[in-house]
Write an enzyme that holds these catalytic residues in place. Structure first.
Site, PDB file in Angstrom:
ATOM      1  N   SER A  37      40.457  40.534  41.980  1.00 24.53           N
ATOM      2  CA  SER A  37      39.016  39.767  41.784  1.00 24.53           C
ATOM      3  C   SER A  37      39.321  39.082  39.776  1.00 24.53           C
ATOM      4  CB  SER A  37      37.753  40.389  41.674  1.00 24.53           C
ATOM      5  OG  SER A  37      37.836  41.413  41.007  1.00 24.53           O
ATOM      6  N   ASP A 326      30.273  41.912  33.568  1.00 20.79           N
ATOM      7  CA  ASP A 326      30.043  42.570  34.803  1.00 20.79           C
ATOM      8  C   ASP A 326      30.318  44.051  35.322  1.00 20.79           C
ATOM      9  OD1 ASP A 326      32.077  42.827  36.074  1.00 20.79           O
ATOM     10  OD2 ASP A 326      31.677  40.477  37.407  1.00 20.79           O
ATOM     11  N   HIS A 329      33.993  43.530  35.415  1.00 21.74           N
ATOM     12  CA  HIS A 329      35.317  42.976  35.130  1.00 21.74           C
ATOM     13  C   HIS A 329      35.281  41.973  33.603  1.00 21.74           C
ATOM     14  CE1 HIS A 329      34.040  41.615  39.572  1.00 21.74           C
ATOM     15  NE2 HIS A 329      36.430  41.260  39.307  1.00 21.74           N
TER      16      HIS A 329
END
Length: 381
Positions: A37, A326, A329
């Protein structure tokens, strides 16, 4: 990244040379991105059953037009910024492409998928994702399609001259070994799990080599014990030192593996980027880089199940002051610092900057996104 060795500098030097000597079919340097991600630019958007998606506000609030694209941050990924510095467009997500058109000859492809790991079982509860093995298979499909267009010899040269960014391993800990309900954390000791990771990674990198990859930059793990989702597990908000130690051991073993492959495989130039050092510096000395907060996330979702920035999240007043977007990340601003450090210490001359992407559009509505959009068809050869 605080002490990149001469081999890393040489890797980037060779990459810049490929700009001038690239094939006629593209403007080079061809760049292929593999990862999770932290590198995903929208592949998971095309997986209808995938539970690891960021196709809703507030993701992308500082990207083009302020809209979500599938990137798991408020703006650009490190890969996006690296592409900018090399003077090329950010490689598009593989699942957005057709192997029949010439887009695959225009600079590279991004295969990264949120939730992916080195091991196929990692992130199993996300239902759908492209594991590293899946991503390599997708690259093989791309390579075959390129060979059909320009011939095998030219395709081999293109792949040999290309630059490969690989950033995987975080999910093998965060969404596998450290999860009490995942089998690997119960079956294996950490030493045994490390052997499994390195044995699998060895096979995967050899497979990439057999498909033509020569210049591979493998991102070492960041200090995972200091990311917001792990700090909350400490009960005191402190870093989990045993998790950081896992990351350091992984990086040490990965470096040995890469050095060994360079010795065994003719023409291989595989290096480990010291992500751990630069991210730890951002965490321990945020003011040094213009940040105010490095222990919690801008979205204030450290204790929320999933740790992602949902449409109802309360954003921090100034997103440029937070290292983490977040619970997992890094922010656009932090990604910029990481990319800057890498290029500065590798001594690479970057291309003139393009028009700025951040903050160029309206702020999106916080309304929940539709979950019924029809996914685009998967690429075929």
């Amino acid at each position: 990244m605080a002490s990149l060795n001469a081999v890393v500098a040489n890797l980037f030097f060779l990459c810049t040379i490929s700009i001038a000597s690239s094939l006629e079919v593209g403007k080079g340097p061809f760049t292929y991105i593999f990862g999770d991600s932290m590198s995903d630019v929208g592949n998971n958007n095309y997986l209808p059953l995938c539970l690891a998606k960021s196709d809703y506000p507030w993701y992308g609030i500082d990207y083009k037009y302020g809209l979500p694209t599938g990137r798991f941050t408020n703006g650009r990924t490190i890969g996006d910024i690296m592409a900018e510095k090399l003077g090329i467009s950010s490689p598009p997500p593989y699942l957005s492409l057709s192997m029949d058109d010439n887009t695959i000859l225009e600079g590279g492809v991004n295969y990264a998928s949120g939730g992916a790991g080195i091991l196929n079982e990692t992130g199993l509860y996300f239902i759908q994702k492209l594991s590293f093995d899946n991503q390599i298979t997708a690259f093989e499909t791309t390579r075959n399609a390129i060979a059909q267009k320009i011939g095998e010899e030219a395709a081999e040269k293109l792949c040999n001259d290309a630059f490969y960014l690989v950033a995987l391993g975080s999910n093998d800990y965060i969404n596998n070994f450290l999860q009490p309900f995942m089998a690997d954390g119960t079956i294996y000791t950490h030493n045994e799990f490390m052997v499994l990771l390195m044995t699998t990674l060895d096979r995967q990198l050899r497979r990439l080599y057999d498909l033509g990859a020569r210049m591979i930059s493998f991102d070492g793990l960041a200090p995972l014990g200091c990311i917001p989702s792990q700090r909350v597990r400490s009960g005191t908000g402190q870093c989990l030192e045993h998790v950081n130690q896992f990351a350091l051991e992984f990086n040490s073993q990965a470096k040995k593996l890469l050095n060994g492959l360079n010795f065994k495989l003719p023409g291989a130039k595989m290096v480990l980027s010291d992500t751990y050092t630069v991210v730890m510096d951002l965490i321990e000395n945020p003011q040094k880089y213009g940040f105010t907060t490095s222990h919690t996330s801008c979205c204030n979702v450290d204790t929320t199940v999933g740790g992602l920035c949902l449409p109802n999240s309360q954003l921090c007043p100034n997103r440029r002051e937070f290292v983490f977007w977040d619970a997992y990340h890094t922010s656009d601003a932090a990604n910029q610092i990481i990319a800057d450090r890498l290029f500065a210490e590798a001594g690479v001359s970057q291309a003139p900057p393009p028009a700025p992407l951040v903050g160029s559009g309206p702020v999106p509505s916080p309304a929940a996104p539709s979950l019924n959009s029809e996914p685009a068809p998967s690429p075929s050869s």
